[in-house]
Design a protein around this motif. Structure first.
Motif, PDB file in Angstrom:
ATOM      1  N   VAL A  61       0.837  -1.202   0.000  1.00  0.00           N
ATOM      2  CA  VAL A  61       0.000   0.000   0.000  1.00  0.00           C
ATOM      3  C   VAL A  61       0.871   1.251   0.000  1.00  0.00           C
ATOM      4  N   LEU A  62       1.930   1.241   0.825  1.00  0.00           N
ATOM      5  CA  LEU A  62       2.856   2.373   0.870  1.00  0.00           C
ATOM      6  C   LEU A  62       3.540   2.567  -0.482  1.00  0.00           C
ATOM      7  N   ASN A  63       3.982   1.466  -1.105  1.00  0.00           N
ATOM      8  CA  ASN A  63       4.597   1.555  -2.432  1.00  0.00           C
ATOM      9  C   ASN A  63       3.642   2.176  -3.440  1.00  0.00           C
ATOM     10  N   THR A  64       2.387   1.771  -3.374  1.00  0.00           N
ATOM     11  CA  THR A  64       1.387   2.270  -4.313  1.00  0.00           C
ATOM     12  C   THR A  64       1.193   3.768  -4.179  1.00  0.00           C
ATOM     13  N   TYR A 197      -5.354   7.999 -11.711  1.00  0.00           N
ATOM     14  CA  TYR A 197      -4.965   7.034 -12.742  1.00  0.00           C
ATOM     15  C   TYR A 197      -3.844   6.131 -12.261  1.00  0.00           C
ATOM     16  N   SER A 198      -2.894   6.691 -11.533  1.00  0.00           N
ATOM     17  CA  SER A 198      -1.780   5.897 -11.028  1.00  0.00           C
ATOM     18  C   SER A 198      -2.257   4.881  -9.997  1.00  0.00           C
ATOM     19  N   LEU A 199      -3.141   5.297  -9.100  1.00  0.00           N
ATOM     20  CA  LEU A 199      -3.645   4.382  -8.072  1.00  0.00           C
ATOM     21  C   LEU A 199      -4.468   3.253  -8.683  1.00  0.00           C
ATOM     22  N   ASP A 200      -5.207   3.561  -9.753  1.00  0.00           N
ATOM     23  CA  ASP A 200      -6.119   2.580 -10.346  1.00  0.00           C
ATOM     24  C   ASP A 200      -5.460   1.681 -11.385  1.00  0.00           C
ATOM     25  N   ASP A 201      -4.315   2.076 -11.889  1.00  0.00           N
ATOM     26  CA  ASP A 201      -3.755   1.378 -13.045  1.00  0.00           C
ATOM     27  C   ASP A 201      -3.379  -0.070 -12.704  1.00  0.00           C
ATOM     28  N   PHE A 202      -3.744  -0.945 -13.627  1.00  0.00           N
ATOM     29  CA  PHE A 202      -3.373  -2.356 -13.495  1.00  0.00           C
ATOM     30  C   PHE A 202      -2.626  -2.845 -14.729  1.00  0.00           C
ATOM     31  N   ALA A 203      -3.173  -2.575 -15.919  1.00  0.00           N
ATOM     32  CA  ALA A 203      -2.653  -3.181 -17.142  1.00  0.00           C
ATOM     33  C   ALA A 203      -1.203  -2.794 -17.400  1.00  0.00           C
ATOM     34  N   VAL A 204      -0.910  -1.489 -17.351  1.00  0.00           N
ATOM     35  CA  VAL A 204       0.464  -1.040 -17.622  1.00  0.00           C
ATOM     36  C   VAL A 204       1.401  -1.539 -16.529  1.00  0.00           C
ATOM     37  N   THR A 205       0.970  -1.433 -15.275  1.00  0.00           N
ATOM     38  CA  THR A 205       1.804  -1.864 -14.154  1.00  0.00           C
ATOM     39  C   THR A 205       2.089  -3.359 -14.220  1.00  0.00           C
ATOM     40  N   PHE A 206       1.129  -4.123 -14.695  1.00  0.00           N
ATOM     41  CA  PHE A 206       1.295  -5.576 -14.799  1.00  0.00           C
ATOM     42  C   PHE A 206       2.483  -5.938 -15.689  1.00  0.00           C
ATOM     43  N   PHE A 207       2.706  -5.149 -16.745  1.00  0.00           N
ATOM     44  CA  PHE A 207       3.803  -5.433 -17.674  1.00  0.00           C
ATOM     45  C   PHE A 207       5.160  -5.010 -17.125  1.00  0.00           C
ATOM     46  N   THR A 215       2.350  -3.432  -6.670  1.00  0.00           N
ATOM     47  CA  THR A 215       1.414  -2.381  -6.287  1.00  0.00           C
ATOM     48  C   THR A 215       0.107  -3.021  -5.851  1.00  0.00           C
ATOM     49  N   LEU A 216      -0.773  -2.202  -5.349  1.00  0.00           N
ATOM     50  CA  LEU A 216      -2.004  -2.725  -4.766  1.00  0.00           C
ATOM     51  C   LEU A 216      -2.873  -3.439  -5.791  1.00  0.00           C
ATOM     52  N   SER A 217      -2.973  -2.891  -6.991  1.00  0.00           N
ATOM     53  CA  SER A 217      -3.802  -3.515  -8.019  1.00  0.00           C
ATOM     54  C   SER A 217      -3.269  -4.894  -8.394  1.00  0.00           C
ATOM     55  N   ILE A 218      -1.954  -5.020  -8.505  1.00  0.00           N
ATOM     56  CA  ILE A 218      -1.341  -6.310  -8.827  1.00  0.00           C
ATOM     57  C   ILE A 218      -1.552  -7.302  -7.690  1.00  0.00           C
ATOM     58  N   GLU A 219      -1.414  -6.829  -6.446  1.00  0.00           N
ATOM     59  CA  GLU A 219      -1.575  -7.713  -5.284  1.00  0.00           C
ATOM     60  C   GLU A 219      -3.009  -8.216  -5.161  1.00  0.00           C
ATOM     61  N   ILE A 220      -3.976  -7.329  -5.354  1.00  0.00           N
ATOM     62  CA  ILE A 220      -5.385  -7.746  -5.280  1.00  0.00           C
ATOM     63  C   ILE A 220      -5.702  -8.755  -6.371  1.00  0.00           C
ATOM     64  N   TYR A 221      -5.167  -8.527  -7.569  1.00  0.00           N
ATOM     65  CA  TYR A 221      -5.381  -9.475  -8.665  1.00  0.00           C
ATOM     66  C   TYR A 221      -4.783 -10.834  -8.321  1.00  0.00           C
ATOM     67  N   LEU A 238     -11.467   0.438   2.942  1.00  0.00           N
ATOM     68  CA  LEU A 238     -10.615   1.493   3.489  1.00  0.00           C
ATOM     69  C   LEU A 238     -10.162   2.457   2.390  1.00  0.00           C
ATOM     70  N   LEU A 239      -9.805   1.912   1.232  1.00  0.00           N
ATOM     71  CA  LEU A 239      -9.381   2.759   0.116  1.00  0.00           C
ATOM     72  C   LEU A 239     -10.537   3.603  -0.410  1.00  0.00           C
ATOM     73  N   PHE A 240     -11.731   3.006  -0.432  1.00  0.00           N
ATOM     74  CA  PHE A 240     -12.910   3.744  -0.881  1.00  0.00           C
ATOM     75  C   PHE A 240     -13.217   4.902   0.065  1.00  0.00           C
ATOM     76  N   LEU A 241     -13.110   4.662   1.369  1.00  0.00           N
ATOM     77  CA  LEU A 241     -13.340   5.728   2.347  1.00  0.00           C
ATOM     78  C   LEU A 241     -12.280   6.820   2.225  1.00  0.00           C
ATOM     79  N   LEU A 242     -11.033   6.421   1.991  1.00  0.00           N
ATOM     80  CA  LEU A 242      -9.966   7.400   1.800  1.00  0.00           C
ATOM     81  C   LEU A 242     -10.234   8.260   0.573  1.00  0.00           C
ATOM     82  N   THR A 243     -10.726   7.634  -0.487  1.00  0.00           N
ATOM     83  CA  THR A 243     -11.054   8.371  -1.707  1.00  0.00           C
ATOM     84  C   THR A 243     -12.159   9.387  -1.448  1.00  0.00           C
TER      85      THR A 243
END
Length: 267
Positions: A61-64, A197-207, A215-221, A238-243
């Motif tokens: 989460v901190l890395n993300t 966009y950075s917090l939500d990104d999955f596809a680009v980060t996956f590569f 990152t968080l998106s990769i870990e959740i996947y 928690l992330l939704f409340l933070l948003t």
């Protein structure tokens, strides 16, 4: 007129229900003691305790957030510079060409962008990890900032700049005292869009993510592939409340600034 208004309200209600019902469903079962998303057996905070007890997850989460903040700041600086450069182009054909090149990066599929970055970093010998993710997030966020800032530049009257120069302002003073304050709403909008966009990104980060960095998106996947765990629900809640807190905070700050500007005061 009244009937059209009622139909519009019904339509909006349906749209928001479709958008938010899955999120509310996810939040509801984050308190389920049963461990599944099928039958609610009882209220518990066990899954939230599991999230805060997972050191590896907290580091991810901190890395993300570090990646998101750094990429948002860097892309905002580069995006503002790019918008200023495009705005200074006088020939309409050249300006449209630059805008088209900028927009292509926004509408291009994330898979293509991610694969391109992977090939690019491999050719340059850049090790996949923190650096590759940060550079890729900066790259795909810059065009977004340009799109947010450029309309504000186009709204600005050239007489403001001419008046500043007539009063003896240097180019740097014109930029910092006239142009940047005028386009500040666009800069803030671009920053928050880049951050989102950075917090939500999955596809680009996956590569471009390497071993040992995630990152968080990769870990959740990765966790979702192993089976549904309600700790994911708790983390997502928690992330939704933070948003929500960030959005509400930005709304109040923007409202306060508009009131001060309306009174002729500087925020």
């Amino acid at each position: 007129m009244g009937r059209n208004s009622k139909l519009s309200n019904v339509y909006l209600f349906i749209v928001f229900a479709i958008l938010y019902m899955p999120i509310l469903y996810l939040i509801y079962y984050s308190f389920n003691s049963g461990g599944t998303m099928q039958n609610f057996e009882g209220f518990t905070l066990e899954w939230y305790e599991e999230v805060f007890a997972d050191t590896r997850l907290l580091i991810i989460v901190l890395n993300t957030f570090v990646i998101a903040l750094l990429s948002a700041v860097a892309s905002t600086i580069l995006g503002v510079a790019g918008a200023l450069a495009i705005h200074q182009v006088r020939r309409k054909r050249n300006k449209n060409t630059l805008l088209s090149l900028n927009n292509v990066l926004i509408v291009s599929p994330d898979v293509i962008i991610g694969a391109s970055f992977l090939i690019f970093f491999t050719m340059l010998g850049i090790q996949l990890g923190f650096t590759s993710v940060l550079l890729s997030h900066i790259a795909f966020s810059v065009p977004i900032v340009v799109i947010m800032v450029l309309p504000k530049l186009q709204e600005m009257s050239s007489t403001l700049i001419d008046a500043a120069r007539d009063l003896g302002a240097s180019s740097w003073q014109v930029l910092t005292k006239v142009i940047l304050p005028f386009v500040k709403p666009g800069i803030f909008a671009g920053f928050f869009m880049a951050l989102t966009y950075s917090l939500d990104d999955f596809a680009v980060t996956f590569f471009v993510t390497g071993n040992g960095f995630s990152t968080l998106s990769i870990e959740i996947y990765s966790r979702a592939r192993q089976g549904v765990s309600l700790s994911i629900n708790a983390l997502s809640t928690l992330l939704f409340l933070l948003t929500i807190i960030l959005v509400v905070g930005y709304y109040f700050i923007n409202t306060r600034n508009n009131k001060l500007q309306g009174k002729g005061l500087r925020p």
